[in-house]
Design a protein around this motif. Structure first.
Motif, PDB file in Angstrom:
ATOM      1  N   ALA A 145      65.542 125.731 -45.920  1.00  0.00           N
ATOM      2  CA  ALA A 145      64.380 124.966 -46.401  1.00  0.00           C
ATOM      3  C   ALA A 145      64.625 124.337 -47.767  1.00  0.00           C
ATOM      4  O   ALA A 145      64.119 123.251 -48.046  1.00  0.00           O
ATOM      5  N   ILE A 146      65.384 125.005 -48.623  1.00  0.00           N
ATOM      6  CA  ILE A 146      65.599 124.491 -49.974  1.00  0.00           C
ATOM      7  C   ILE A 146      66.804 123.545 -49.997  1.00  0.00           C
ATOM      8  O   ILE A 146      66.794 122.507 -50.654  1.00  0.00           O
ATOM      9  N   ALA A 147      67.845 123.900 -49.254  1.00  0.00           N
ATOM     10  CA  ALA A 147      69.079 123.106 -49.270  1.00  0.00           C
ATOM     11  C   ALA A 147      68.837 121.669 -48.850  1.00  0.00           C
ATOM     12  O   ALA A 147      69.502 120.746 -49.329  1.00  0.00           O
ATOM     13  N   ARG A 148      67.865 121.468 -47.989  1.00  0.00           N
ATOM     14  CA  ARG A 148      67.663 120.089 -47.484  1.00  0.00           C
ATOM     15  C   ARG A 148      67.271 119.139 -48.604  1.00  0.00           C
ATOM     16  O   ARG A 148      67.385 117.926 -48.454  1.00  0.00           O
ATOM     17  N   PHE A 149      66.787 119.653 -49.740  1.00  0.00           N
ATOM     18  CA  PHE A 149      66.382 118.798 -50.845  1.00  0.00           C
ATOM     19  C   PHE A 149      67.489 118.595 -51.877  1.00  0.00           C
ATOM     20  O   PHE A 149      67.277 117.956 -52.899  1.00  0.00           O
ATOM     21  N   ALA A 150      68.665 119.160 -51.633  1.00  0.00           N
ATOM     22  CA  ALA A 150      69.773 118.987 -52.573  1.00  0.00           C
ATOM     23  C   ALA A 150      70.204 117.516 -52.595  1.00  0.00           C
ATOM     24  O   ALA A 150      70.130 116.819 -51.576  1.00  0.00           O
ATOM     25  N   PRO A 151      70.655 117.017 -53.761  1.00  0.00           N
ATOM     26  CA  PRO A 151      71.064 115.605 -53.856  1.00  0.00           C
ATOM     27  C   PRO A 151      72.067 115.185 -52.777  1.00  0.00           C
ATOM     28  O   PRO A 151      71.960 114.089 -52.213  1.00  0.00           O
ATOM     29  N   VAL A 152      73.021 116.057 -52.468  1.00  0.00           N
ATOM     30  CA  VAL A 152      74.040 115.656 -51.487  1.00  0.00           C
ATOM     31  C   VAL A 152      73.419 115.379 -50.116  1.00  0.00           C
ATOM     32  O   VAL A 152      73.924 114.550 -49.348  1.00  0.00           O
ATOM     33  N   MET A 153      72.284 116.020 -49.838  1.00  0.00           N
ATOM     34  CA  MET A 153      71.671 115.826 -48.524  1.00  0.00           C
ATOM     35  C   MET A 153      71.072 114.425 -48.377  1.00  0.00           C
ATOM     36  O   MET A 153      70.945 113.917 -47.259  1.00  0.00           O
ATOM     37  N   GLU A 154      70.689 113.807 -49.513  1.00  0.00           N
ATOM     38  CA  GLU A 154      70.225 112.418 -49.432  1.00  0.00           C
ATOM     39  C   GLU A 154      71.345 111.533 -48.882  1.00  0.00           C
ATOM     40  O   GLU A 154      71.129 110.673 -48.025  1.00  0.00           O
ATOM     41  N   SER A 155      72.559 111.778 -49.393  1.00  0.00           N
ATOM     42  CA  SER A 155      73.699 110.976 -48.942  1.00  0.00           C
ATOM     43  C   SER A 155      74.070 111.310 -47.499  1.00  0.00           C
ATOM     44  O   SER A 155      74.456 110.416 -46.736  1.00  0.00           O
ATOM     45  N   VAL A 156      73.956 112.584 -47.145  1.00  0.00           N
ATOM     46  CA  VAL A 156      74.277 112.976 -45.772  1.00  0.00           C
ATOM     47  C   VAL A 156      73.285 112.332 -44.799  1.00  0.00           C
ATOM     48  O   VAL A 156      73.662 111.888 -43.713  1.00  0.00           O
ATOM     49  N   THR A 157      72.020 112.252 -45.205  1.00  0.00           N
ATOM     50  CA  THR A 157      71.009 111.625 -44.352  1.00  0.00           C
ATOM     51  C   THR A 157      71.336 110.145 -44.136  1.00  0.00           C
ATOM     52  O   THR A 157      71.245 109.637 -43.008  1.00  0.00           O
ATOM     53  N   GLU A 158      71.767 109.455 -45.209  1.00  0.00           N
ATOM     54  CA  GLU A 158      72.161 108.044 -45.071  1.00  0.00           C
ATOM     55  C   GLU A 158      73.411 107.915 -44.203  1.00  0.00           C
ATOM     56  O   GLU A 158      73.509 107.024 -43.364  1.00  0.00           O
ATOM     57  N   PHE A 159      74.366 108.834 -44.426  1.00  0.00           N
ATOM     58  CA  PHE A 159      75.620 108.835 -43.660  1.00  0.00           C
ATOM     59  C   PHE A 159      75.320 109.006 -42.167  1.00  0.00           C
ATOM     60  O   PHE A 159      75.869 108.295 -41.317  1.00  0.00           O
ATOM     61  N   ALA A 160      74.408 109.930 -41.867  1.00  0.00           N
ATOM     62  CA  ALA A 160      74.053 110.174 -40.463  1.00  0.00           C
ATOM     63  C   ALA A 160      73.325 108.972 -39.867  1.00  0.00           C
ATOM     64  O   ALA A 160      73.562 108.594 -38.715  1.00  0.00           O
ATOM     65  N   ALA A 161      72.444 108.369 -40.668  1.00  0.00           N
ATOM     66  CA  ALA A 161      71.688 107.213 -40.169  1.00  0.00           C
ATOM     67  C   ALA A 161      72.617 106.044 -39.851  1.00  0.00           C
ATOM     68  O   ALA A 161      72.334 105.225 -38.966  1.00  0.00           O
ATOM     69  N   ALA A 162      73.754 105.984 -40.564  1.00  0.00           N
ATOM     70  CA  ALA A 162      74.726 104.914 -40.330  1.00  0.00           C
ATOM     71  C   ALA A 162      75.699 105.271 -39.203  1.00  0.00           C
ATOM     72  O   ALA A 162      76.663 104.554 -38.959  1.00  0.00           O
ATOM     73  N   GLY A 163      75.464 106.417 -38.535  1.00  0.00           N
ATOM     74  CA  GLY A 163      76.313 106.784 -37.406  1.00  0.00           C
ATOM     75  C   GLY A 163      77.423 107.750 -37.746  1.00  0.00           C
ATOM     76  O   GLY A 163      78.236 108.096 -36.879  1.00  0.00           O
ATOM     77  N   GLY A 164      77.479 108.224 -38.995  1.00  0.00           N
ATOM     78  CA  GLY A 164      78.528 109.159 -39.399  1.00  0.00           C
ATOM     79  C   GLY A 164      78.422 110.488 -38.674  1.00  0.00           C
ATOM     80  O   GLY A 164      77.328 110.936 -38.337  1.00  0.00           O
ATOM     81  N   ILE A 165      79.586 111.103 -38.430  1.00  0.00           N
ATOM     82  CA  ILE A 165      79.621 112.378 -37.709  1.00  0.00           C
ATOM     83  C   ILE A 165      79.270 113.516 -38.654  1.00  0.00           C
ATOM     84  O   ILE A 165      79.898 113.686 -39.704  1.00  0.00           O
ATOM     85  N   VAL A 166      78.251 114.303 -38.280  1.00  0.00           N
ATOM     86  CA  VAL A 166      77.818 115.450 -39.086  1.00  0.00           C
ATOM     87  C   VAL A 166      77.762 116.676 -38.174  1.00  0.00           C
ATOM     88  O   VAL A 166      77.129 116.643 -37.116  1.00  0.00           O
ATOM     89  N   LEU A 167      78.446 117.744 -38.603  1.00  0.00           N
ATOM     90  CA  LEU A 167      78.460 119.006 -37.836  1.00  0.00           C
ATOM     91  C   LEU A 167      77.852 120.092 -38.697  1.00  0.00           C
ATOM     92  O   LEU A 167      78.324 120.356 -39.810  1.00  0.00           O
ATOM     93  N   GLY A 168      76.797 120.737 -38.212  1.00  0.00           N
ATOM     94  CA  GLY A 168      76.184 121.850 -38.926  1.00  0.00           C
ATOM     95  C   GLY A 168      76.466 123.153 -38.212  1.00  0.00           C
ATOM     96  O   GLY A 168      76.257 123.253 -36.998  1.00  0.00           O
ATOM     97  N   ILE A 169      76.972 124.126 -38.948  1.00  0.00           N
ATOM     98  CA  ILE A 169      77.328 125.422 -38.365  1.00  0.00           C
ATOM     99  C   ILE A 169      76.419 126.493 -38.955  1.00  0.00           C
ATOM    100  O   ILE A 169      76.386 126.666 -40.175  1.00  0.00           O
ATOM    101  N   CYS A 170      75.696 127.201 -38.094  1.00  0.00           N
ATOM    102  CA  CYS A 170      74.878 128.351 -38.505  1.00  0.00           C
ATOM    103  C   CYS A 170      73.864 127.935 -39.580  1.00  0.00           C
ATOM    104  O   CYS A 170      72.919 127.217 -39.267  1.00  0.00           O
ATOM    105  N   ASN A 171      74.039 128.332 -40.827  1.00  0.00           N
ATOM    106  CA  ASN A 171      73.109 127.891 -41.874  1.00  0.00           C
ATOM    107  C   ASN A 171      73.098 126.367 -41.960  1.00  0.00           C
ATOM    108  O   ASN A 171      72.060 125.761 -42.259  1.00  0.00           O
ATOM    109  N   GLY A 172      74.223 125.735 -41.666  1.00  0.00           N
ATOM    110  CA  GLY A 172      74.266 124.280 -41.653  1.00  0.00           C
ATOM    111  C   GLY A 172      73.370 123.703 -40.564  1.00  0.00           C
ATOM    112  O   GLY A 172      72.722 122.667 -40.744  1.00  0.00           O
ATOM    113  N   PHE A 173      73.335 124.375 -39.412  1.00  0.00           N
ATOM    114  CA  PHE A 173      72.434 123.999 -38.308  1.00  0.00           C
ATOM    115  C   PHE A 173      70.982 124.135 -38.785  1.00  0.00           C
ATOM    116  O   PHE A 173      70.148 123.242 -38.593  1.00  0.00           O
TER     117      PHE A 173
END
Lengths: 224, 84
Positions: free
Chosen positions: A61-89
């Motif tokens: 719940a807290i990690a999703r607000f980290a600055p890097v997640m803003e970039s990951v959200t943009e990366f994913a929206a542009a079609g970038g491959i994102v793999l979440g494992i366990c806590n990452g999921f």
């Protein structure tokens, strides 16, 4: 080719994830800290396991607000491959990049065991190099997948092996576009038969690398 | 400054193993008259605008997919503990 591995306070599997992708020819890994929005030109992002921010409030719940997640959200929206494992999921679900949520195991206990996974879609960006059944470990307390809506399932626990009461034996799901996947089991811990129970986990990372190579050599096509 | 109390509960119909564990433990202490036990979370906070708390719940304090929340306004915060 470079995989970026996120690290939040409390992440503990980033080195194993980096070590796993480092076993592939022509692939290197770079740790991406939570406070940095710069994804450093990586070709794929892995959100690894652990206990980000101490699992306070809810897992992820807290990690999703980290600055890097803003970039990951943009990366994913542009079609970038994102793999979440366990806590990452869990983080990707909390971030809304994947549908559903992870609930506490019915036993309320931390589980650690080897499980067999069935690959539901063997043709996608995350499974094209996988055998139809994988042997990988799970280790979690909050792994019971739940979604009120239909989801795109990529991995299921093999019959009789569901360790956490997840809906429909779901172990891993992807987004509608097919470029973001989350799973509770840990492929990065199953890259050497000596200590991982199998090397099957490596095939998931190899699938991503093969997908990226294929995408690079042909005109851009949607992931999946 | 108003003080808000947020009660967060597992959504009805979603298995609540914590509630079940508590429900099973009570009879062992001789309390045989309890049923339908559910365990949730309590969050209390001072806020400038009580109307903002629902938004906080939607985006962070609760996960609306799996949890219900209820916002209660308490007597305004003083230096000490608020009285309900």
């Amino acid at each position: 080719m470079k995989f970026g591995i996120l690290r939040f306070p409390g992440t503990c599997d980033e080195r194993d994830a980096a070590g796993a992708v480092g076993r592939l020819d022509g692939v290197e890994a770079e740790i991406l800290p939570h406070h940095d929005r710069d994804l450093r030109g990586v070709d794929a992002v892995i959100v690894p396991g652990g206990f980000s921010y101490g699992d306070y409030l809810r897992t992820g719940a807290i990690a999703r607000f980290a600055p890097v997640m803003e970039s990951v959200t943009e990366f994913a929206a542009a079609g970038g491959i994102v793999l979440g494992i366990c806590n990452g999921f869990q983080i990707l679900c909390e971030a809304g990049l994947l549908p559903g949520a992870l609930l506490p195991n019915p036993s309320l206990r931390f589980l650690f065991r080897q499980v067999r996974l069935s690959v539901v879609d063997p043709e996608c960006a995350f499974t094209n190099a996988c055998p139809l059944t994988l042997s990988v470990p799970v280790k979690h307390t909050t792994g019971r997948y739940y979604s009120p809506d239909p989801v795109d399932v990529v991995f299921k626990y093999a019959p009789g092996e569901n360790p956490n009461g997840s809906q429909d034996d779901i172990a891993g799901v992807r987004n509608a576009a097919g470029n973001v996947l989350g799973l509770m089991p840990h492929p990065e811990h199953a890259v050497d038969p000596l200590c991982g129970g199998s090397a099957d986990g490596l095939t998931i990372f190899a699938s991503i690398a093969a997908h990226l190579r294929a995408s690079a050599s042909t005109p851009a096509t949607p992931a999946g | 400054m108003p003080r808000a109390r947020v009660l967060i509960r597992p959504k009805a119909g979603i298995l609540d193993p914590q509630g079940q564990a508590v429900e099973r433990a009570l009879p062992q202490l001789g309390f045989t008259g309890a049923a339908n036990v559910h365990v949730g979370r309590l969050i209390e906070l001072d806020v400038e605008d009580i109307a903002e708390v629902a938004g906080m719940c939607e985006r962070l304090l609760a996960n609306p997919l799996i949890e219900e929340y209820e916002v209660i306004e308490l007597a305004s915060a003083s230096a000490g503990e608020p009285s309900a």
